[in-house]
Design a protein around this motif. Structure first.
Motif, PDB file in Angstrom:
ATOM      1  N   ASP A   1       0.813  -1.224   0.000  1.00 47.02           N
ATOM      2  CA  ASP A   1       0.000   0.000   0.000  1.00 47.02           C
ATOM      3  C   ASP A   1       0.846   1.275   0.000  1.00 47.02           C
ATOM      4  OD1 ASP A   1      -2.143  -1.668   0.136  1.00 47.02           O
ATOM      5  OD2 ASP A   1      -2.554  -1.345   2.274  1.00 47.02           O
ATOM      6  N   TYR A   2       1.991   1.230   0.685  1.00 50.80           N
ATOM      7  CA  TYR A   2       2.724   2.487   0.911  1.00 50.80           C
ATOM      8  C   TYR A   2       4.205   2.433   0.540  1.00 50.80           C
ATOM      9  CZ  TYR A   2      -1.393   3.647   3.725  1.00 50.80           C
ATOM     10  OH  TYR A   2      -2.678   3.901   4.151  1.00 50.80           O
TER      11      TYR A   2
ATOM     12  N   LEU B   1      -0.566   7.002   7.094  1.00 49.55           N
ATOM     13  CA  LEU B   1      -1.621   7.678   6.334  1.00 49.55           C
ATOM     14  C   LEU B   1      -1.231   7.905   4.882  1.00 49.55           C
ATOM     15  CD1 LEU B   1      -2.758  10.424   8.906  1.00 49.55           C
ATOM     16  CD2 LEU B   1      -3.609   8.096   8.626  1.00 49.55           C
ATOM     17  N   GLU B   2       0.059   8.151   4.643  1.00 50.63           N
ATOM     18  CA  GLU B   2       0.463   8.498   3.277  1.00 50.63           C
ATOM     19  C   GLU B   2       1.977   8.395   3.130  1.00 50.63           C
ATOM     20  OE1 GLU B   2      -1.354  12.312   2.228  1.00 50.63           O
ATOM     21  OE2 GLU B   2       0.252  12.592   0.745  1.00 50.63           O
ATOM     22  N   THR B   3       2.421   8.020   1.936  1.00 52.77           N
ATOM     23  CA  THR B   3       3.845   8.160   1.597  1.00 52.77           C
ATOM     24  C   THR B   3       3.887   8.736   0.178  1.00 52.77           C
ATOM     25  OG1 THR B   3       3.949   5.928   0.676  1.00 52.77           O
ATOM     26  CG2 THR B   3       4.625   6.174   2.977  1.00 52.77           C
ATOM     27  N   ALA B   4       4.934   9.514  -0.112  1.00 50.81           N
ATOM     28  CA  ALA B   4       5.002  10.119  -1.445  1.00 50.81           C
ATOM     29  C   ALA B   4       6.427  10.531  -1.762  1.00 50.81           C
ATOM     30  CB  ALA B   4       4.105  11.360  -1.497  1.00 50.81           C
TER      31      ALA B   4
ATOM     32  N   THR C   1       8.200  13.702  -3.480  1.00 53.40           N
ATOM     33  CA  THR C   1       7.829  15.068  -3.851  1.00 53.40           C
ATOM     34  C   THR C   1       8.491  15.434  -5.183  1.00 53.40           C
ATOM     35  OG1 THR C   1       9.688  16.085  -2.723  1.00 53.40           O
ATOM     36  CG2 THR C   1       7.722  15.697  -1.396  1.00 53.40           C
TER      37      THR C   1
ATOM     38  N   LYS D   1       8.279  11.765   1.514  1.00 58.03           N
ATOM     39  CA  LYS D   1       7.413  12.278   2.571  1.00 58.03           C
ATOM     40  C   LYS D   1       6.595  11.137   3.165  1.00 58.03           C
ATOM     41  CE  LYS D   1       4.331  16.122   3.441  1.00 58.03           C
ATOM     42  NZ  LYS D   1       3.796  17.371   2.938  1.00 58.03           N
TER      43      LYS D   1
ATOM     44  N   ILE E   1       3.528  10.432   6.101  1.00 58.39           N
ATOM     45  CA  ILE E   1       2.586  11.011   7.062  1.00 58.39           C
ATOM     46  C   ILE E   1       2.006   9.879   7.914  1.00 58.39           C
ATOM     47  CG2 ILE E   1       0.541  12.449   7.430  1.00 58.39           C
ATOM     48  CD1 ILE E   1       1.022  13.726   4.725  1.00 58.39           C
TER      49      ILE E   1
ATOM     50  N   ALA F   1       4.071  14.819   9.683  1.00 61.25           N
ATOM     51  CA  ALA F   1       4.554  14.754   8.305  1.00 61.25           C
ATOM     52  C   ALA F   1       6.071  14.876   8.348  1.00 61.25           C
ATOM     53  CB  ALA F   1       3.947  15.882   7.483  1.00 61.25           C
TER      54      ALA F   1
END
Ligand SMILES: O=P(O)(O)OC[C@H]1O[C@@H](O)[C@H](O)[C@@H](O)[C@@H]1O
Length: 299
Positions: free
Chosen positions: A9-10, A107-110, A112, A118, A120, A142
């Motif tokens: 998922d992440y 909650l989130e990975t990204a 940038t 990043k 979260i 974050a």
């Protein structure tokens, strides 16, 4: 938490992977060409950060740290929230709040636009947290890993009354030799000296550490610098949302009495904490949010 599922998922191939770490805790490993970092999902805590250009970790992480449910991990960036220090209401609740010793959610990975990574992580109130602290909230951290490290703590009040908040990035910086370290940027600032019964004093010159130091500096407006000649580096601390800074080193006796520190560890770390502490109390209005941010860079 299922590690395979977290990776599916992440995970970010080549940049970010999840693995089971000490204590069985899920850990996030980042290596994106700009820096390496290790983040614990338990406690929402950065444990390690090292830019690709550096040979030494920015963080101190105790070899004797606990990795156990309900205990704080000694090192990196523990999160003190929603209070800093002892229970402000004297109800015997844990020191430094209740989020540094529980499992957070991913909650989130990204990646940038400029190639940073990043992550979260977050927490929401539950029946159990409302038993400790009767507020409806969303908390997110974050973490942006680049040549610098940026950490932002976002508190949202989902209730219909404002609540007071004190908090901290309780960061353990690795230093080469505590006797030669100085903190710049606090000159002429008032501080509460917790080693001397909380008496208010004025900082004269740079902060040097030659015994137990436990101070809350007030009305801090400058960027701070930790000058560390033994490691030949300067750490720059730039923050927003904070008007107070805690400088803490336990020195010989307290260090020896802490089971999760080695006896000589006080020589190898200094906590310079970006806080809302003492009189720097934040009021978070209903439906409102508050952001505390810090950026660490190495020069
Ligand atoms: O060992 P803990 O609970 O992480 O706290 C360590 C220290 O944290 C500092 O922030 C406090 O100013 C100190 O008073 C305290 O002793």
């Amino acid at each position: 938490m299922n590690i395979d599922q977290l990776n599916t998922d992440y995970g970010i191939p080549g940049n970010l992977t999840f693995a089971t770490g000490k204590g069985g805790f899920p850990m996030i490993h980042i290596d994106n060409g700009k820096a390496k970092a290790l983040i614990s999902v338990y406690s929402g805590q950065v444990l390690s950060f090292q830019p690709a250009t550096e040979t030494t970790d920015l963080m101190f992480l105790s070899e004797k740290a606990y990795y156990a449910e309900g205990k704080a991990i000694k090192g990196g960036i523990p999160i003190c929230w929603p209070w800093f220090g002892p229970d402000p209401e004297g109800l015997n609740r844990p020191s430094h709040g209740f989020v540094r010793n529980r499992l957070w959610n991913v909650l989130e990975t990204a990646t940038t636009a400029d190639g940073a990574t990043k992550v979260i992580l977050g927490l929401k109130d539950t029946e159990e947290t409302r038993g400790i602290w009767p507020q409806t909230f969303e908390l997110a951290i974050a973490i942006t890993v680049s040549t610098t490290l940026t950490v932002e703590l976002i508190t949202r009040n989902l209730g219909n009354k404002s609540f007071p908040l004190t908090q901290a990035f309780h960061t353990y910086f690795q230093v080469g030799d505590i006797n030669r370290v100085e903190v710049l940027g606090l000159e002429n600032t008032q501080y509460l000296d917790k080693v001397d019964g909380g008496v208010e004093k004025t900082q004269l010159g740079a902060v040097a550490i030659a015994n137990e130091v436990d101070r809350i500096y007030l009305n801090v407006t400058n960027e701070l610098v930790i000058n560390d000649p033994a490691l030949n580096r300067r750490i720059r601390i730039k923050s927003s949302g904070s008007k107070s800074t805690v400088v803490w080193n336990p020195w010989v006796t307290i260090c020896a009495n802490m089971a999760d520190l080695d006896d000589t560890d006080y020589q190898r770390f200094l906590c310079v904490e970006t806080t809302n502490a003492a009189t720097d109390i934040v009021e978070v209005p209903p439906d409102g949010e508050f952001r505390l941010e810090v950026i660490y860079s190495i020069e």
